[in-house]
Scaffold this motif. Structure first.
Motif, PDB file in Angstrom:
ATOM      1  N   ARG A 257       0.844  -1.183   0.000  1.00  0.00           N
ATOM      2  CA  ARG A 257       0.000   0.000   0.000  1.00  0.00           C
ATOM      3  C   ARG A 257       0.882   1.236   0.000  1.00  0.00           C
ATOM      4  O   ARG A 257       1.943   1.248   0.620  1.00  0.00           O
ATOM      5  CB  ARG A 257      -0.898   0.046   1.239  1.00  0.00           C
ATOM      6  N   SER A 258       0.424   2.260  -0.674  1.00  0.00           N
ATOM      7  CA  SER A 258       1.117   3.546  -0.621  1.00  0.00           C
ATOM      8  C   SER A 258       0.654   4.280   0.626  1.00  0.00           C
ATOM      9  O   SER A 258      -0.533   4.348   0.903  1.00  0.00           O
ATOM     10  CB  SER A 258       0.796   4.382  -1.858  1.00  0.00           C
ATOM     11  N   VAL A 259       1.592   4.820   1.353  1.00  0.00           N
ATOM     12  CA  VAL A 259       1.276   5.564   2.559  1.00  0.00           C
ATOM     13  C   VAL A 259       1.643   7.014   2.302  1.00  0.00           C
ATOM     14  O   VAL A 259       2.770   7.312   1.925  1.00  0.00           O
ATOM     15  CB  VAL A 259       2.074   5.017   3.763  1.00  0.00           C
TER      16      VAL A 259
END
Length: 102
Positions: free
Chosen positions: A11-13
């Motif tokens: 996931r991109s944070v």
């Protein structure tokens, strides 16, 4: 962790708290980057790491010399630049990854 789990859990944070990242961690990440393949076998990758003092200097530079016309849509350039300059101080580090064409 197997490959499928790694891909599915990625996931991109985009929320950062400004906590400095230890230099040893950054060095390890850059070393791992050097092993990543590229589409046209143009390795090796090059990494440049900016710590928080360097990020602060970059932010000041961008505020003073921002070239709004350099963004694809100049009508949105000022807003995009302001958003970027606002986010920079929240980063624990900034890693720039490039490659050199042989």
């Amino acid at each position: 962790m197997d490959t499928l789990t790694a891909i599915r859990s990625r996931r991109s944070v985009k929320s950062f708290d400004g906590t400095p990242i230890p230099r040893a961690t950054l060095d390890q990440l850059c070393e791992l980057v050097s092993w990543a393949p590229t589409h046209r076998m143009t390795q090796p990758w090059r990494c440049a790491v900016l710590d928080q003092p360097a990020i602060a200097r970059l932010s000041r530079y961008m505020q003073e010399t921002a070239e709004i016309s350099a963004v694809p849509d100049p009508t949105k350039g000022a807003a995009k630049m302001a958003k970027l300059v606002e986010k920079l101080p929240t980063l624990g580090a900034l890693i720039l990854v490039t490659w050199v064409r042989a």
